[in-house]
Design an enzyme around this catalytic site. Structure first.
Site, PDB file in Angstrom:
ATOM      1  N   CYS A  90       0.812  -1.226   0.000  1.00  0.00           N
ATOM      2  CA  CYS A  90       0.000   0.000   0.000  1.00  0.00           C
ATOM      3  C   CYS A  90       0.843   1.273   0.000  1.00  0.00           C
ATOM      4  O   CYS A  90       0.330   2.355  -0.270  1.00  0.00           O
ATOM      5  CB  CYS A  90      -0.966  -0.003   1.176  1.00  0.00           C
ATOM      6  SG  CYS A  90      -1.976  -1.480   1.234  1.00  0.00           S
ATOM      7  N   HIS A  95      -3.415   7.054   2.547  1.00  0.00           N
ATOM      8  CA  HIS A  95      -3.823   5.725   2.095  1.00  0.00           C
ATOM      9  C   HIS A  95      -5.205   5.428   2.672  1.00  0.00           C
ATOM     10  O   HIS A  95      -5.447   5.620   3.867  1.00  0.00           O
ATOM     11  CB  HIS A  95      -2.811   4.680   2.559  1.00  0.00           C
ATOM     12  CG  HIS A  95      -3.259   3.277   2.297  1.00  0.00           C
ATOM     13  ND1 HIS A  95      -3.765   2.893   1.072  1.00  0.00           N
ATOM     14  CD2 HIS A  95      -3.310   2.186   3.089  1.00  0.00           C
ATOM     15  CE1 HIS A  95      -4.090   1.615   1.131  1.00  0.00           C
ATOM     16  NE2 HIS A  95      -3.845   1.165   2.349  1.00  0.00           N
ATOM     17  N   ASN A 115     -10.273  -0.474   0.133  1.00  0.00           N
ATOM     18  CA  ASN A 115      -8.818  -0.331   0.168  1.00  0.00           C
ATOM     19  C   ASN A 115      -8.244  -0.869  -1.145  1.00  0.00           C
ATOM     20  O   ASN A 115      -8.276  -2.071  -1.388  1.00  0.00           O
ATOM     21  CB  ASN A 115      -8.284  -1.113   1.374  1.00  0.00           C
ATOM     22  CG  ASN A 115      -6.776  -1.063   1.473  1.00  0.00           C
ATOM     23  OD1 ASN A 115      -6.090  -0.630   0.550  1.00  0.00           O
ATOM     24  ND2 ASN A 115      -6.246  -1.524   2.596  1.00  0.00           N
TER      25      ASN A 115
HETATM   26  O1  UT7 Z   1      -3.555  -1.368   3.693  1.00  0.00           O
HETATM   27  C1  UT7 Z   1      -3.357  -1.989   4.903  1.00  0.00           C
HETATM   28  C2  UT7 Z   1      -4.349  -3.094   4.979  1.00  0.00           C
HETATM   29  N1  UT7 Z   1      -4.841  -3.447   6.258  1.00  0.00           N
HETATM   30  C3  UT7 Z   1      -5.467  -2.645   7.133  1.00  0.00           C
HETATM   31  O2  UT7 Z   1      -5.564  -1.470   7.010  1.00  0.00           O
HETATM   32  C4  UT7 Z   1      -6.083  -3.334   8.310  1.00  0.00           C
HETATM   33  C5  UT7 Z   1      -6.087  -2.521   9.567  1.00  0.00           C
HETATM   34  N2  UT7 Z   1      -6.986  -3.102  10.515  1.00  0.00           N
HETATM   35  C6  UT7 Z   1      -8.314  -2.869  10.469  1.00  0.00           C
HETATM   36  O3  UT7 Z   1      -8.775  -2.096   9.649  1.00  0.00           O
HETATM   37  C7  UT7 Z   1      -9.182  -3.542  11.495  1.00  0.00           C
HETATM   38  O4  UT7 Z   1      -8.379  -4.262  12.398  1.00  0.00           O
HETATM   39  C8  UT7 Z   1     -10.251  -4.497  10.865  1.00  0.00           C
HETATM   40  C9  UT7 Z   1     -11.281  -3.676  10.131  1.00  0.00           C
HETATM   41  C10 UT7 Z   1      -9.570  -5.471   9.904  1.00  0.00           C
HETATM   42  C11 UT7 Z   1     -10.950  -5.284  11.955  1.00  0.00           C
HETATM   43  O5  UT7 Z   1     -11.552  -4.396  12.891  1.00  0.00           O
HETATM   44  P1  UT7 Z   1     -11.322  -4.628  14.449  1.00  0.00           P
HETATM   45  O6  UT7 Z   1     -12.101  -3.596  15.153  1.00  0.00           O
HETATM   46  O7  UT7 Z   1      -9.833  -4.665  14.692  1.00  0.00           O
HETATM   47  O8  UT7 Z   1     -11.991  -6.031  14.669  1.00  0.00           O
HETATM   48  P2  UT7 Z   1     -11.335  -7.362  15.254  1.00  0.00           P
HETATM   49  O9  UT7 Z   1     -10.417  -7.993  14.266  1.00  0.00           O
HETATM   50  O10 UT7 Z   1     -10.817  -7.061  16.616  1.00  0.00           O
HETATM   51  O11 UT7 Z   1     -12.615  -8.285  15.383  1.00  0.00           O
HETATM   52  C12 UT7 Z   1     -13.686  -7.975  16.291  1.00  0.00           C
HETATM   53  C13 UT7 Z   1     -14.754  -9.035  16.115  1.00  0.00           C
HETATM   54  C14 UT7 Z   1     -14.217 -10.468  16.173  1.00  0.00           C
HETATM   55  O12 UT7 Z   1     -15.157 -11.248  16.841  1.00  0.00           O
HETATM   56  P3  UT7 Z   1     -14.946 -11.625  18.402  1.00  0.00           P
HETATM   57  O13 UT7 Z   1     -13.622 -12.319  18.454  1.00  0.00           O
HETATM   58  O14 UT7 Z   1     -14.936 -10.319  19.124  1.00  0.00           O
HETATM   59  O15 UT7 Z   1     -16.121 -12.481  18.681  1.00  0.00           O
HETATM   60  C15 UT7 Z   1     -14.160 -10.881  14.729  1.00  0.00           C
HETATM   61  O16 UT7 Z   1     -14.283 -12.273  14.569  1.00  0.00           O
HETATM   62  O17 UT7 Z   1     -15.389  -8.908  14.840  1.00  0.00           O
HETATM   63  C16 UT7 Z   1     -15.366 -10.170  14.147  1.00  0.00           C
HETATM   64  N3  UT7 Z   1     -15.252  -9.912  12.722  1.00  0.00           N
HETATM   65  C17 UT7 Z   1     -16.327  -9.676  11.945  1.00  0.00           C
HETATM   66  N4  UT7 Z   1     -17.651  -9.617  12.212  1.00  0.00           N
HETATM   67  C18 UT7 Z   1     -18.482  -9.330  11.198  1.00  0.00           C
HETATM   68  C19 UT7 Z   1     -14.141  -9.832  11.955  1.00  0.00           C
HETATM   69  N5  UT7 Z   1     -14.468  -9.548  10.685  1.00  0.00           N
HETATM   70  C20 UT7 Z   1     -15.816  -9.437  10.646  1.00  0.00           C
HETATM   71  C21 UT7 Z   1     -16.732  -9.149   9.627  1.00  0.00           C
HETATM   72  N6  UT7 Z   1     -18.051  -9.095   9.943  1.00  0.00           N
HETATM   73  N7  UT7 Z   1     -16.365  -8.892   8.369  1.00  0.00           N
END
Ligand code: UT7
Length: 312
Positions: free
Chosen positions: A111, A239, A269
């Site tokens: 990215c 980004h 993204n």
């Molecule tokens: O260009 C660089 C590319 N990458 C990035 O920019 C990624 C940067 N990170 C992020 O943007 C965030 O970490 C995410 C958007 C990927 C995830 O958000 P988060 O607030 O960090 O969520 P999390 O991974 O902590 O997950 C929270 C919960 C989990 O469930 P439990 O364990 O709390 O029961 C996940 O399993 O949300 C669940 N979850 C979802 N639920 C519904 C993860 N993905 C999804 C989904 N829909 N798509």
């Protein structure tokens, strides 16, 4: 001497995939995706390739600069999702455009790729090796995403953005300062193997922490190098990974969100294409005006990060 952007362009595949569509594909919801990322929809390629999208964006950038393919000295194409290892996408773009004189090659910094390519163009042009360059970020990430993995498939989209750069012709305009960084020890946080047909895997929380800590630091460093104050900046063209990341950076820098244009909501993204697509949108809409002070900043797999300042 420095370089300036003389034309911008972009290209998005026709098909739009909404959050509602994704609800039928994985266990997710429109509400979750909007709350955690700000994303509402993304464009997905059916027939377009990294090179075909890049060529469309490049044609627009050339037209905006009043140049023809025969004028182009150098084509730098940033991508992390090429369909082919060989030939490189930049050479495919050269062939599509008929930019026969150009030297063309790819660069992969995920990215941060467009920013790193722009800074590579700066190095080539300011040493006099070449007079101008097409700098392109293009991705068809949809082909390396696991559409069963809800933690990644909701984030990414396809598209391309391009700029035509040349030596700055007017004093007080063009690229002012640059900061780049890489941390190879964190490579596993966001990765994708090539030969085994694997998909992108990501530790989202780790990438989030890295981005919200590292990006403000490198932005501040680039601003200091340029001799500016943070409050001098008209637009932070960041980004587009996640609206929450952008809001967090705005808070850390104590600068209102009105200075942080956003299109992640509509295109998701698009990795190396994100910054030039947004830049093109801002130029076409007339939001960026001559004399505006801009910061461009990106981060991504590698891990890599960078920022630059420029006067439009
Ligand atoms: O260009 C660089 C590319 N990458 C990035 O920019 C990624 C940067 N990170 C992020 O943007 C965030 O970490 C995410 C958007 C990927 C995830 O958000 P988060 O607030 O960090 O969520 P999390 O991974 O902590 O997950 C929270 C919960 C989990 O469930 P439990 O364990 O709390 O029961 C996940 O399993 O949300 C669940 N979850 C979802 N639920 C519904 C993860 N993905 C999804 C989904 N829909 N798509």
């Amino acid at each position: 001497m420095t370089i300036q952007i003389a034309g911008t362009g972009s290209a998005l595949p026709e098909r739009v995939l909404t959050n509602a569509n994704l609800e039928n594909m994985v266990e997710t919801s429109d509400e979750w995706i909007r709350e955690r990322t700000g994303i509402e929809q993304r464009h997905i390629s059916d027939q377009d390739t990294v090179a075909s999208l890049a060529a469309k964006a490049a044609k627009e950038a050339l037209a905006a600069a009043g140049k023809t393919p025969a004028d182009v000295d150098l084509i730098l194409l940033a991508t992390c999702s090429p369909e082919k290892l060989l030939p490189c996408c930049a050479c495919q773009v050269q062939s599509i455009l008929g930019a026969n004189r150009a030297v063309a090659f790819d660069l992969n910094a995920a990215c941060s790729g467009f920013l790193f390519a722009l800074e590579t163009a700066y190095a080539y042009l300011t040493t006099g090796l070449y007079r101008n360059a097409l700098v392109i970020g293009s991705e068809v990430l949809s082909k390396i995403i696991d559409w069963n993995d809800r933690s990644t498939c909701i984030l990414f989209g396809d598209g391309a953005g391009a700029v035509y750069v040349e030596g700055a012709t007017e004093p007080g305009h063009g690229l002012c300062s640059m900061v780049q960084g890489s941390d190879g020890t964190k490579g596993d946080v966001l990765s994708c193997a090539v030969r085994s047909g694997e998909y992108v895997t990501m530790d989202g929380r780790e990438v989030y922490r890295f981005a919200t800590k590292q990006v403000p630091l490198c932005i501040e460093e680039a601003i200091e190098k340029a001799g500016w104050e943070v409050t001098d900046v008209d637009f932070f063209v960041l980004h587009q990974a996640n609206l929450r990341i952008i809001e967090s950076i705005s808070k850390r820098l104590k600068i209102g969100m009105e200075h942080f244009p956003v299109n992640v909501t509509k295109v998701g993204n698009t990795s190396s294409a994100a910054i030039p697509i947004l830049l093109d949108e801002l130029v076409k809409s007339g939001k960026i005006e001559k004399g505006n002070k801009l910061v461009l900043s990106g981060f991504g797999a590698g891990l890599t990060y960078g920022a630059c300042t420029m006067i439009w």
